[in-house]
Design a protein around this motif. Structure first.
Motif, PDB file in Angstrom:
ATOM      1  N   LYS A 147      39.775  32.869  35.009  1.00  0.00           N
ATOM      2  CA  LYS A 147      40.864  33.844  35.142  1.00  0.00           C
ATOM      3  C   LYS A 147      42.253  33.322  35.590  1.00  0.00           C
ATOM      4  O   LYS A 147      43.308  33.848  35.329  1.00  0.00           O
ATOM      5  CB  LYS A 147      40.510  35.047  36.212  1.00  0.00           C
ATOM      6  CG  LYS A 147      39.423  35.811  35.471  1.00  0.00           C
ATOM      7  CD  LYS A 147      39.505  36.055  34.063  1.00  0.00           C
ATOM      8  CE  LYS A 147      38.290  37.037  33.479  1.00  0.00           C
ATOM      9  NZ  LYS A 147      37.003  36.077  33.363  1.00  0.00           N
ATOM     10  N   TYR A 236      32.205  45.864  28.469  1.00  0.00           N
ATOM     11  CA  TYR A 236      32.819  45.288  29.546  1.00  0.00           C
ATOM     12  C   TYR A 236      34.173  44.180  29.002  1.00  0.00           C
ATOM     13  O   TYR A 236      35.224  44.297  29.726  1.00  0.00           O
ATOM     14  CB  TYR A 236      31.971  44.648  30.498  1.00  0.00           C
ATOM     15  CG  TYR A 236      32.518  43.492  31.347  1.00  0.00           C
ATOM     16  CD1 TYR A 236      33.366  43.795  32.426  1.00  0.00           C
ATOM     17  CD2 TYR A 236      32.561  42.136  30.904  1.00  0.00           C
ATOM     18  CE1 TYR A 236      34.215  42.996  33.124  1.00  0.00           C
ATOM     19  CE2 TYR A 236      33.137  41.125  31.510  1.00  0.00           C
ATOM     20  CZ  TYR A 236      33.967  41.339  32.766  1.00  0.00           C
ATOM     21  OH  TYR A 236      34.668  40.563  33.458  1.00  0.00           O
ATOM     22  N   GLU A 240      37.799  44.393  30.030  1.00  0.00           N
ATOM     23  CA  GLU A 240      38.426  43.274  30.964  1.00  0.00           C
ATOM     24  C   GLU A 240      39.766  42.677  30.116  1.00  0.00           C
ATOM     25  O   GLU A 240      40.626  42.375  30.547  1.00  0.00           O
ATOM     26  CB  GLU A 240      37.440  42.320  30.923  1.00  0.00           C
ATOM     27  CG  GLU A 240      37.941  41.069  31.832  1.00  0.00           C
ATOM     28  CD  GLU A 240      37.226  39.809  31.508  1.00  0.00           C
ATOM     29  OE1 GLU A 240      36.746  39.043  32.543  1.00  0.00           O
ATOM     30  OE2 GLU A 240      37.180  39.302  30.309  1.00  0.00           O
ATOM     31  N   SER A 243      42.676  44.701  30.742  1.00  0.00           N
ATOM     32  CA  SER A 243      43.357  44.322  31.857  1.00  0.00           C
ATOM     33  C   SER A 243      44.152  42.887  31.854  1.00  0.00           C
ATOM     34  O   SER A 243      45.130  42.786  32.604  1.00  0.00           O
ATOM     35  CB  SER A 243      42.026  44.212  32.867  1.00  0.00           C
ATOM     36  OG  SER A 243      41.436  45.452  33.141  1.00  0.00           O
ATOM     37  N   MET A 270      41.468  39.808  39.820  1.00  0.00           N
ATOM     38  CA  MET A 270      40.104  39.107  39.208  1.00  0.00           C
ATOM     39  C   MET A 270      39.620  38.136  40.338  1.00  0.00           C
ATOM     40  O   MET A 270      38.362  38.254  40.728  1.00  0.00           O
ATOM     41  CB  MET A 270      40.217  38.551  38.057  1.00  0.00           C
ATOM     42  CG  MET A 270      40.455  39.409  36.651  1.00  0.00           C
ATOM     43  SD  MET A 270      39.167  40.402  36.356  1.00  0.00           S
ATOM     44  CE  MET A 270      37.877  39.432  35.691  1.00  0.00           C
ATOM     45  N   ALA A 321      41.439  44.948  36.981  1.00  0.00           N
ATOM     46  CA  ALA A 321      41.123  43.773  36.937  1.00  0.00           C
ATOM     47  C   ALA A 321      40.185  43.533  38.027  1.00  0.00           C
ATOM     48  O   ALA A 321      38.999  42.807  38.161  1.00  0.00           O
ATOM     49  CB  ALA A 321      42.138  42.898  36.993  1.00  0.00           C
ATOM     50  N   CYS A 324      37.000  44.697  37.156  1.00  0.00           N
ATOM     51  CA  CYS A 324      36.278  43.730  36.389  1.00  0.00           C
ATOM     52  C   CYS A 324      35.871  42.495  36.832  1.00  0.00           C
ATOM     53  O   CYS A 324      34.533  42.087  36.215  1.00  0.00           O
ATOM     54  CB  CYS A 324      37.205  43.450  34.985  1.00  0.00           C
ATOM     55  SG  CYS A 324      37.601  44.891  33.998  1.00  0.00           S
TER      56      CYS A 324
END
Length: 399
Positions: A147, A236, A240, A243, A270, A321, A324
């Protein structure tokens, strides 16, 4: 499991580098979408097809990737994926020279195929590299690498191009050439990396007794927790991607200054969640509990972004985020539990589910055209509610 439980620090470092590469390749879309939209006069819905082209290959190449791993092993499959990445960016250069959006879609499709092969190898590898109950901790470590790379991609382009405030397609040649060289180098590093082949409990046909639940199964469709897990992963990945990929575009639609800097909002959310996962799982929090908590945070975040005043609503992407963050680390071990000899096939199915990143962001793009950028985020709410269901009950279903 063939790998010693306490002897995987060096493999973790190399796989972390690969997770960073995955995030960087996907994060490029955050930069390309607004550039192509402005340069080629595209609507939001059409521009977001770039994400669809990136994620569609997962459903096509998930199963072939799993078969490839069975034949040549995890490490060589990782190296192959970087070769495909390099070919994709050669196509990106050609697309830029031709000023062609269809060619950009083709290049994104090839990049997505490379991503599918790499995802199909690194995710099950890191899941079974150590004890299954701490898999979410290891995947959280990898998630930080992944991320942090998402916002690095647009910043890399902004630093390399000559005029970051008015990027034209012709400005993309140099960064694309640099990326080609880097991915070819990573392919060589993957081949030389000390990554031992690993197997899950019961995966070896001679030791089926290690996983009695899977011993008498004949197909992956006899594992309800896996099938539901694949559907949950499909949803998901889509939410995600919303986001991570829409913050810059949303900031531009709100006419905020320095919109590229807003790419850090979801990434910080994240990473904050991943750090919590590393500290808390499994000693203080189980993997399924982490999924439930994150699902509730995602629900609150999606409600906040559509209900808060427009000028501050972009900050609610942080909550989306954060929600997630631990879903991916928790989903893989929950869905892959007790697969035994079907471990690689199950990983292939989960990799195919990453195609959710093609569907949900595309729907978001057309909702954005039909309503407003803010109201389009209503799409995230039912996604988080279904993920909550899997964390409460779906992963427990056994046949």
């Amino acid at each position: 499991m063939s790998q010693n439980k306490t002897n995987y620090a060096l493999p973790l470092a190399f796989v972390g580098m690969m997770f960073f590469s995955l995030g960087f390749a996907l994060g490029i879309n955050s930069f390309l979408i607004p550039v192509l939209q402005n340069s080629l006069s595209l609507s939001s819905g059409v521009a977001y097809l770039l994400l669809a082209a990136t994620f569609l290959p997962f459903i096509i190449f998930g199963y072939p990737a799993a078969k490839t791993i069975s034949v040549i092993g995890y490490k060589k499959t990782m190296a192959l994926s970087f070769l495909i990445f390099a070919a994709a960016f050669v196509l990106f250069v050609f697309s830029a020279k031709q000023n062609s959006f269809p060619l950009f879609l083709l290049a994104s499709f090839v990049s997505g195929a490379a991503n599918a092969y790499l995802q199909a190898s690194v995710n099950p590898y890191i899941t079974i590299l150590g004890p299954l109950e701490s898999a979410a901790k290891r995947i959280s470590m990898m998630g930080i690498c992944n991320k942090l790379a998402w916002p690095v991609a647009p910043l890399f382009f902004a630093m390399v191009v000559t005029n970051p405030d008015n990027v034209q397609i012709a400005d993309l040649y140099v960064p694309f050439y640099i990326i080609i060289a880097v991915f070819l180098g990573l392919g060589v590093i993957s081949l030389l990396a000390p990554l031992p082949e690993v197997t899950a409990a019961g995966e070896d046909e001679s030791n089926l007794k290690d996983c009695p639940y899977a011993a008498n199964k004949t197909t992956i469709w006899q594992f309800p927790h896996l099938v539901l897990g694949a559907l949950t992963l499909f949803i998901y990945v889509g939410v995600e991607t919303l986001s991570l990929s829409t913050a810059v575009d949303y900031a531009k639609s709100l006419e905020l200054a320095n919109p590229d800097l807003y790419a850090w909002i979801p990434s910080i959310g994240m990473v904050a969640g991943y750090i919590c996962g590393i500290i808390l799982i499994p000693k203080y929090m189980s993997q399924d509990m982490a999924m439930r908590i994150c699902a509730w945070i995602g629900v609150l975040g999606s409600l906040a972004i559509v209900l808060m005043p427009t000028e501050i609503s972009i900050w609610a992407i942080f909550l989306m985020a954060l929600g997630c963050s631990l879903m991916w680390p928790a989903l893989w071990p929950l869905a892959m539990a007790d697969l035994g000899k079907f471990t690689k096939a199950g990983a292939g199915l989960l990799t195919m589910a990453i195609a959710g990143g093609a569907v949900i962001p595309t729907v978001f793009g057309f909702l954005k055209d039909a309503t407003t950028p803010q109201q389009a985020y209503w799409l995230a709410l039912p996604c988080f509610l279904f993920i909550l269901y899997y964390g409460v009950a779906g992963y427990k279903i056994r046949k």
